[in-house]
Structure formats: C-alpha cells, structure tokens
Design an enzyme around this catalytic site. Structure first.
Site, PDB file in Angstrom:
ATOM      1  N   LYS A  92       0.860  -1.182   0.000  1.00 20.06           N
ATOM      2  CA  LYS A  92       0.000   0.000   0.000  1.00 20.06           C
ATOM      3  C   LYS A  92       0.901   1.237   0.000  1.00 20.06           C
ATOM      4  O   LYS A  92       1.778   1.378   0.864  1.00 20.06           O
ATOM      5  CB  LYS A  92      -0.847  -0.044   1.274  1.00 20.06           C
ATOM      6  CG  LYS A  92      -2.232   0.496   1.126  1.00 20.06           C
ATOM      7  CD  LYS A  92      -3.017   0.176   2.388  1.00 20.06           C
ATOM      8  CE  LYS A  92      -4.233   1.049   2.466  1.00 20.06           C
ATOM      9  NZ  LYS A  92      -4.789   1.066   3.811  1.00 20.06           N
TER      10      LYS A  92
HETATM   11  C1  E4P Z   1      -8.052   1.998   3.822  1.00 21.51           C
HETATM   12  O1  E4P Z   1      -7.443   1.030   3.448  1.00 21.51           O
HETATM   13  C2  E4P Z   1      -7.874   2.656   5.121  1.00 21.51           C
HETATM   14  O2  E4P Z   1      -7.256   1.747   6.009  1.00 21.51           O
HETATM   15  C3  E4P Z   1      -9.149   3.050   5.818  1.00 21.51           C
HETATM   16  O3  E4P Z   1     -10.294   2.715   5.084  1.00 21.51           O
HETATM   17  C4  E4P Z   1      -9.110   4.421   6.391  1.00 21.51           C
HETATM   18  O4  E4P Z   1     -10.330   4.691   7.027  1.00 21.51           O
HETATM   19  P1  E4P Z   1     -10.539   5.874   8.074  1.00 21.51           P
HETATM   20  O5  E4P Z   1     -10.809   7.132   7.327  1.00 21.51           O
HETATM   21  O6  E4P Z   1     -11.747   5.431   8.862  1.00 21.51           O
HETATM   22  O7  E4P Z   1      -9.288   5.945   8.897  1.00 21.51           O
END
Ligand code: E4P
Length: 216
Positions: free
Chosen positions: A83
């Site tokens: 990622k």
């Molecule tokens: C995506 O892979 C992220 O880990 C996640 O969806 C972030 O979400 P948040 O805005 O609730 O932190």
C-alpha cells in the site's frame, strides 16, 4: 462485491472470516499502531489465516525507500499487497513494482485524477477514502462513481476499493454503483446485521412457540 476487513486485529479478522466477509485485509499505520504489537508479527499472523490480499502500507516517502521497504514486506507473506500513499514518488514506485510483478494499492486517493494516474502507473488497486471526503462536506461516493466510470471506459484492470467506510449506507451505495471491493471496519458489519424488526420477530416467534408448548 468483495469484502475486505479494514483492521489489523486478529479477532476482528477471524470474526469476518466466519461470516465469509474476509476476501482480503487492509491495514494502515494507524491500525497497526492500535494493536501495540510487533509489526511483522501482526502481518505474519494475518497472512496465516487470510488467503486473499493483505494490504500493508510503506512508511518511506522517497522512491528508493519505498522500493526497499516493499521488497522486504513481500517476503512476509505470498499474499502481501504494498500500500503506497498517492504521491509522485509513490507513482514512480508503483510503476517499478508493477515491472517487478509486485502488487500495489495506491491509498489516500481523494479524486478521480489521482485514481487515473495510479491506474496508469500500474496499480493493482486504488483506495479512495469515502468517509474522509464526507467529513469535509464532499460526496465521497461521487468520487468512487467517477473512478468506476473512467476505469470501465478503458477496461483498466485496476480494482476500486471503497475505503474509509463509516456506515452501512456507504457499503450499500458502493454495491449499488459497482465498486469492486469495499473495505469495512467491524462495527459497520455489526450495524449491517442488526434490525429492530428482526429482534422483535425473533422474540415473538419464541413467545408464540413457548405458549403452544405450555398448552400441551
Ligand atoms: C483503507 O485502506 C484505510 O485503512 C481506511 O479505510 C481508512 O479509514 P478511516 O478514514 O476510517 O481511517
């Protein structure tokens, strides 16, 4: 639509697996930090129970650093997806990693232009953050819709992960517009399971059943 678990917590992931809702896992530095354990151990444990893609985020921001980190992270499990935050260096790294046959997920996507560039660089997934856009009064789901439209125009293989999911409506809307994947935190799954009329119905069935049993 595939369901990923947006968590680094083993119990949460196990619970989702029991429901058939863990086609993959997304983690990020915040989710890893919440676990308070060794990073590598967390990821190794997740990879042992999840067959699908396990998304692990790099922390380096320079091109060489991202590549070095990615080469190390892919050794942690055969299903690791790297990622990478949406930056110029991130895109360069995605292109290089694609050449090396390493799967990538470009994260922190907030508009369709960013997603288009990520797909062109060779990303396996893009991760637009719906909830964080909604938080600042932009319609996050419109961005997902736009990206899906653009990707289908050109048959891009890059899959769209609806991320930063805050409630069941986000999941439903993502399904309605055809997001490939939705990555969901555990509380949203619980919210999706529950309905007050289901509870009332179960109570009534049980009461009626008991009445007949007592009359026998
Ligand atoms: C995506 O892979 C992220 O880990 C996640 O969806 C972030 O979400 P948040 O805005 O609730 O932190």
């Amino acid at each position: 639509m595939k369901f990923f678990v947006d968590s680094a917590n083993l119990e949460v992931i196990k619970n989702a697996l029991e429901l058939g809702l863990a086609d993959g896992v997304t983690t990020n530095p915040t989710l890893i930090a919440k676990e308070g354990k060794d990073f590598k151990k967390i990821i190794n444990d997740i990879c042992k129970i999840v067959d699908g893609p396990v998304n692990v985020e790099v922390l380096s921001m320079d091109f060489e650093g991202i590549i070095k980190e990615s080469r190390e992270l892919v050794k942690w499990g055969s299903n690791i997806v790297i990622k990478i935050p949406m930056t110029r260096n991130g895109l360069r790294a995605v292109k290089k990693l694609n050449e090396l046959k390493i799967k990538t997920n470009v994260t922190l996507i907030f508009n369709a232009s960013q997603a288009l560039l990520a797909a062109r660089a060779g990303a396996t997934y893009v991760c637009p953050f719906v909830g964080r856009l909604d938080d600042i009064s932009h319609n996050g789901m419109d961005v997902i819709h736009d990206i899906l439209h653009i990707f289908s125009n050109y048959d891009f293989e890059c899959e769209v992960i609806a991320a930063s999911i805050r409630n069941p409506l986000h999941v439903l809307e993502a399904a309605r517009i055809g997001a490939d994947i939705v990555t969901v935190p555990s509380n949203v799954i619980e919210q999706m399971i529950l309905h007050p009329l289901t509870d009332i119905g179960i109570k009534k069935f049980n009461e009626d059943w008991k009445k007949v049993q007592n009359e026998k």
